[in-house]
Each structure stands twice: as structure tokens, then as C-alpha cells.
Design an enzyme around this catalytic site. Structure first.
Site, PDB file in Angstrom:
ATOM      1  N   GLY A  31      56.806  14.475 -57.537  1.00 24.16           N
ATOM      2  CA  GLY A  31      56.489  14.096 -58.902  1.00 24.16           C
ATOM      3  C   GLY A  31      57.677  13.812 -59.792  1.00 24.16           C
TER       4      GLY A  31
ATOM      5  N   GLY B 192      59.738  11.218 -59.479  1.00 27.27           N
ATOM      6  CA  GLY B 192      59.967   9.786 -59.628  1.00 27.27           C
ATOM      7  C   GLY B 192      60.744   9.148 -58.492  1.00 27.27           C
ATOM      8  CE  LYS B 193      60.301  12.448 -53.341  1.00 29.00           C
ATOM      9  NZ  LYS B 193      59.542  13.329 -54.251  1.00 29.00           N
ATOM     10  CB  THR B 194      57.677   6.308 -55.253  1.00 27.79           C
ATOM     11  OG1 THR B 194      57.330   7.261 -54.252  1.00 27.79           O
ATOM     12  CG2 THR B 194      57.135   4.947 -54.845  1.00 27.79           C
ATOM     13  CB  SER B 195      59.431   5.034 -60.128  1.00 28.90           C
ATOM     14  OG  SER B 195      58.051   5.264 -60.246  1.00 28.90           O
TER      15      SER B 195
ATOM     16  CG  ASP C 173      55.442  11.187 -49.000  1.00 26.56           C
ATOM     17  OD1 ASP C 173      54.659  11.889 -48.337  1.00 26.56           O
ATOM     18  OD2 ASP C 173      55.689  11.389 -50.198  1.00 26.56           O
TER      19      ASP C 173
ATOM     20  CB  THR D  32      51.278   7.609 -58.461  1.00 29.39           C
ATOM     21  OG1 THR D  32      51.784   6.268 -58.577  1.00 29.39           O
ATOM     22  CG2 THR D  32      51.561   8.132 -57.073  1.00 29.39           C
TER      23      THR D  32
END
Length: 587
Positions: free
Chosen positions: A22, A24-27, A49, A507
Site C-alpha cells: 500500500g 505505492g510501489k506499483t504507481s 506480485d 486498487t
């Protein structure tokens, strides 16, 4: 502190993003991949992931092979799907043996590939091949990895050595991974993967954190463990700092004080690494335009998202959920959802409320990156706090197997059993047994379980079916009663209540919805949703908080449509919910 993104020309080929769920790794991984592609580089963005969100952020359906991202020449993306990887891995090893070995032996071999351990090693097999420059990776200038929540990431990276040691010490023809010959061929690939991870000229790892104590604690722990694994090319990204505003807003000021206190507490850690910062945004980071906005490159005239006008009167408060669960004579409550949505806080707040009402409550966790509030232990009559410790459970399980299954074996057979128990698969089985024991304790009290992030939880639940086959394969004693009863208990809505925890954002809501569907296919029904850190109904004056308050309505409405009358909201708190007093703010 420097402003994100880093100097693109200085970046090595492999780039990793890791941290607590949560944060913000993906963003951020998507944003850096976009920046590199727009600078003229060919970039492959990869998610390792099990609960990947690349599709959500990029607004594209991805597969296990690279797909070009529309609107961004030079950028491609892919998901390492653990289950698809397992199927490919299984077929690669077994196919050459069809028609060569007896059908009975082939059937036995296929059974060995049905455990969750095969899923994990197969995903790592693909991961290692990409790092070693095999397959599609060879055509790209940069590989950007959006890694899983911290516990999974550390396990994924440490597998390179764990499996290497296992193979180096193996003499048997088969193990829980299937024929060792199938893995022996990959040993050089694994060696190259580990060497790449440890080379700062080839790999940089970005630890992502929010300006919060829990997230910074996780980042610091990850940094130390990664360094012990030889991964030293590390930098830190502080994501979601609340910008200053001219308008006085008590909630915003309290949040800024919270952030400042967290940064002061971890100042020594912050001083040990290069640090980048990004501000909190008012809108979700979705699509190429959203990523450009995160990078500060948004074009003028960008589309403004419409604000939901749905009726939200069906939302309920947390106290009503506590009352419903308090009416039960016994049972188990599991909090599930995406990492970083506050499952720990929700579970702890529920356990505290139930104990304060006079109930006997056990609060426990199966999360590999657990940070359950240990300060609660012994602080409230009727409340017991525990944790399923993978290291302790694995050691106890090994001892038990050697004592029972090893009795009477000759030296060679005992050596074979000891070798098999060195496999990382053993930890999966040991933790699963402890999970089943904790669920069984709901027979005479309320057990509240803070479970792991979604991907790990699904693997854990899937083990209920693979566990029996694994025990039979290793010829161990009869299954414990709590294991035999686990699936029936999880499927019994009078015994097990599953709470889907999410934030009012795209998300977390969509991942929780996918989890709800997956549970339904397994015959397990979710009892309610808990929407955490909501601004709805709060007196916000800060412009950014007002914008976020408007945007969250659509996701609250979406959950209401999925589960009418069973959506409970928790407000965003000015003070972090820690200890008995802090957690009591929710009720």
C-alpha cells in the site's frame, strides 16, 4: 531529500521497487518505467506480485509475456503469474517422461507438483531467467520490477540461496520440487540471478515508504535483511507527503505532525540512504495521464474525473459490526485485503472492542511481515495476543517429523528425510498447520486473525487442499483433526466471518473484490467490507483533502453495490491508532 524521479542517465539496467503493502510501489515503478521509455529507452515492466496491480494502473490487460503499453512507445509490461508459471514448469519437467516411466510413477510425480511450493519456485524460475538475461528480457535496455509486499519479496530473493544450498546438498532423485535433474539445469541461471542482485552497477533497489512509522519500520527492516543478502544498491522513496496549504485545517495539520514525528523517529535510517520524495496527490494514479501527473508532467486541460453522486446512506459504522460479532457465541474472524489497507488496525480494534465487552479473545496473525501491536499483550483482561512465527513453527515441525516419521529408519533413509525437510516447502506446511490450530481455537472463544496480504492468504487457503497430498507423499502420520476440519470451518458462516478490508481507492477496492470472488469459488463467503481511512463526513478544509474526499465516494458506492448493507466505514484518524486508547477511537 531529492525529488523523484532520479537521474535517468545514472540508472542501472535492473530496477526494483519493494516495501510494505500500500505504499505505492506499483504507481512508482510504472512512473519510472514511463519516464525511461519517454527518454528513448526500451523498458520492460514486470510484476512478481501474486496479486499484481499493473493492469489496474496501466489500464491494460497483461499476460505472462511482454505486451506494449498503448500511448507509450518503448514501454512493455508483463505479469509473472505464479499459477501459470507452475503449470509451465510442471509440464516442462513431466512431458519428457510421458511414455518413458510407468503410469503409476508418473501419477506419483504429478502429485508432487500440486503444492504451493511448486507455485513459488516456478515463479522464481521465471524471475531468475529474466535477471539472467534469458528470453524476452534480452531485447530491453531496462527491466523494472514491481515486486510483491515485503515478506514475499524477501522470500523470493532469498530463495536464490535457499534453493542453491538445497540443490548443492542433494543426492536424492526427487524432492517436493519434482526431479532434481529439472532444477540442476537451472543452477547457473540462479547463480547469475544472485550475482546480478548483488551488483550495484547492475541493480538498484528502491525501498518505498509512506511517511508513517509502520511503513518506515518495514522499509528499515527490509533494508537490513536485503543488505545481509548482499543487495547493497539501495535508495529510499518517501511517497505521499502531505503538502503545506494556506488554509487552516485541524485534520491536515495533525496528519502533517504525524508525518514529521515519523520522519524524526527514523532520521538515522533516512540519513543512511539517498532519499527521494513525492507529494500526496488528490486523485488516483491511473493510466498514462495519471502517471505523468505523478511525475509532474501532466498536460494542461487534462480530463477531470467526475464525482460520484450515488446514495451512500447504506454505509454503516464500525460499532454495528462489533455488535454483530459480539452476538456470536464463538468463532473466527479473519481480516483480508491488499497489503497496507489497515488489516492489522482493524483486527486489533475489533479484538479490543470485544475484550472490553467482556469476551475472551485471541488476536493473532499469519503475516510474514507482521507488526501486530505487541503492546496490547497483557494490557486488557480477556485479550490474548499471539503470532504464528514461521521460524519457530518450522523448527518444531521438523523435530516432530524426525521424531515420528524418522523412528526406525536406516541411516540412508533418515538422511533422505532430513534432506527433504531442508526444502523451503517445509515452512509452508508448518505455517499452515499453525494456521489450522489457530482457527480451531474458535470453538470456545472469538479468534481474530490478522491475515497476510492477499496473494499469501490465497496460497495459504489453497494449501488446505494440497496439504493432504504433501503429507501422504512424505508418508507421515495421520492428519491432525484441526487440519481435517479447516475447510469446513472456513466455509461455515456461523463459525467463520471474513472481513474484506480496503481503502476508498481503486486498487484496494478492486483487489478486495477479486479476493471476494476467489473465496466464493472456494465455497467461502465474505461477511462484510470495512472501508478504512475514510474522509467521508469529516470536516475537511485543506484543498487536497477535499479533492480526495470527493474522489472516494465512487469507491464507497462501488462496494455498496457489491455488498448492500454490509459495508462499514472507519474514519481517517488524526492520531495513529496504537494501544488500547488509540484503537478504541474506532468504536
Amino acid at each position: 531529500m531529492k525529488t523523484f524521479p532520479p537521474d535517468l542517465a545514472s540508472l542501472p539496467r535492473q530496477l526494483f521497487f519493494t516495501g510494505k503493502g500500500g505504499v505505492g510501489k506499483t504507481s512508482l515503478s510504472c512512473a519510472l518505467a514511463l519516464a525511461l521509455a519517454e527518454s528513448g529507452k526500451k523498458v520492460l515492466l514486470i510484476s512478481t506480485d501474486p496479486a499484481s496491480n499493473l493492469d489496474e494502473v496501466l489500464e491494460i490487460a497483461l499476460a505472462s509475456s511482454p505486451r506494449p503499453v498503448p500511448g507509450c512507445p518503448g514501454l512493455s509490461a508483463m505479469n509473472i503469474d505464479p499459477h501459470a508459471a507452475a503449470a509451465e514448469y510442471r509440464e516442462r519437467v513431466i512431458a519428457p517422461l510421458r511414455g518413458v516411466i510407468p503410469a503409476v510413477a508418473l501419477s506419483s510425480l504429478e502429485e508432487q507438483f500440486n503444492g504451493s511450493c511448486t507455485v513459488e519456485i516456478a515463479a522464481f524460475d521465471q524471475f531468475a531467467a529474466l535477471l539472467a538475461g534469458q528470453g524476452p528480457a534480452a531485447a530491453f535496455d531496462h527491466l523494472v520490477f514491481d515486486t510483491a509486499p515485503t515478506g514475499h519479496t524477501l522470500r523470493l530473493m532469498s530463495l536464490a540461496e535457499a534453493w542453491g544450498d538445497f540443490l548443492n546438498n542433494s543426492n536424492a532423485e526427487s524432492s517436493c520440487l519434482g526431479p532434481l535433474a529439472g532444477l540442476q539445469q537451472q543452477r547457473e541461471v540462479y547463480r547469475l540471478a544472485v550475482a546480478t542482485l548483488r551488483d550495484p552497477a547492475a541493480t538498484r533497489l528502491f525501498l518505498v515508504s509512506r511517511p508513517q512509522k509502520a511503513a518506515l519500520r518495514e522499509a528499515q527492516r527490509s533494508s537490513l535483511e536485503l543488505a545481509q543478502l548482499g543487495v547493497v544498491g539501495q535508495e529510499l522513496i518517501l511517497n505521499g507527503l502531505l503538502p503545506a496549504a494556506a488554509i487552516t485545517d485541524p485534520l491536515a495539520e495533525a496528519l502533517r505532525r504525524r508525518e514529521a514525528e515519523a520522519l524524526r523517529f527514523y532520521q538515522e535510517f533516512l540519513d543512511s540512504l539517498p532519499v527521494y520524495q513525492l507529494p500526496l496527490l488528490g486523485r488516483q494514479v491511473l493510466g498514462i495521464d495519471g502517471l505523468r501527473r505523478l511525475l509532474g508532467r501532466a498536460q494542461s486541460g487534462a480530463t477531470v474525473e467526475a464525482v460520484s453522486s450515488d446514495d451512500l446512506s447504506g454505509l454503516r459504522n464500525f460499532s454495528s459490526l462489533v455488535a454483530e460479532i459480539n452476538s456470536l457465541s464463538h468463532g473466527v474472524v479473519l481480516t483480508m485485503g491488499k497489503g497496507g489497507v489497515g488489516k492489522t488496525s482493524v483486527a486489533a480494534a475489533l479484538a479490543v472492542a470485544l475484550a472490553k465487552s467482556g469476551r475472551q479473545v485471541l488476536l493473532t496473525t499469519t503475516d510474514p511481515a507482521a507488526h501486530v501491536a505487541a503492546a496490547l499483550s497483557g494490557q486488557l483482561p480477556g485479550l490474548e495476543v499471539g503470532r504464528i512465527d514461521p521460524i519457530a513453527e518450522t523448527a518444531a515441525y521438523r523435530d516432530e517429523v524426525l521424531r515420528v516419521a524418522g523412528a526406525g529408519l536406516d541411516a540412508d533413509s533418515l538422511a533422505l528425510l532430513e534432506e527433504d525437510l531442508r526444502s523451503p516447502c517445509t515452512e509452508e506446511i508448518a505455517v499452515f498447520r499453525a494456521f489450522a490450530r489457530a482457527v480451531a481455537q474458535g470453538r470456545d472463544r472469538i479468534v481474530v486473525m490478522d491475515t497476510a496480504p492477499t496473494g499469501h492468504t490465497l496460497l495459504l487457503l489453497d494449501a488446505t487442499q494440497s496439504y493432504q497430498r504433501e503429507l501422504q507423499r512424505q508418508q507421515r502420520q495421520q492428519h491432525p483433526e484441526e487440519v481435517l476440519q479447516l475447510l469446513p470451518r472456513l466455509r461455515d458462516p456461523q463459525y467463520c466471518r471474513i472481513l474484506l478490508v480496503a481503502l476508498p481507492e481503486a486498487t484496494p477496492v478492486h483487489e478486495a473484490a477479486r479476493l471476494e470472488d476467489d473465496l466464493g469459488r472456494a465455497g467461502i463467503r465474505a461477511a462484510a467490507w470495512v472501508m478504512n481511512q475514510c474522509l467521508l463526513g469529516l470536516d475537511c478544509r485543506d484543498p487536497l483533502l477535499i479533492e480526495r474526499q470527493k474522489q472516494e465516494r465512487r469507491y464507497l458506492a462501488e462496494t455498496l453495490r457489491r455488498s448492500p448493507g454490509h459495508v462499514h466505514i472507519l474514519p481517517l484518524l488524526a492520531e495513529e491508532p496504537v494501544g488500547i486508547q488509540g484503537l478504541s477511537q474506532f468504536v
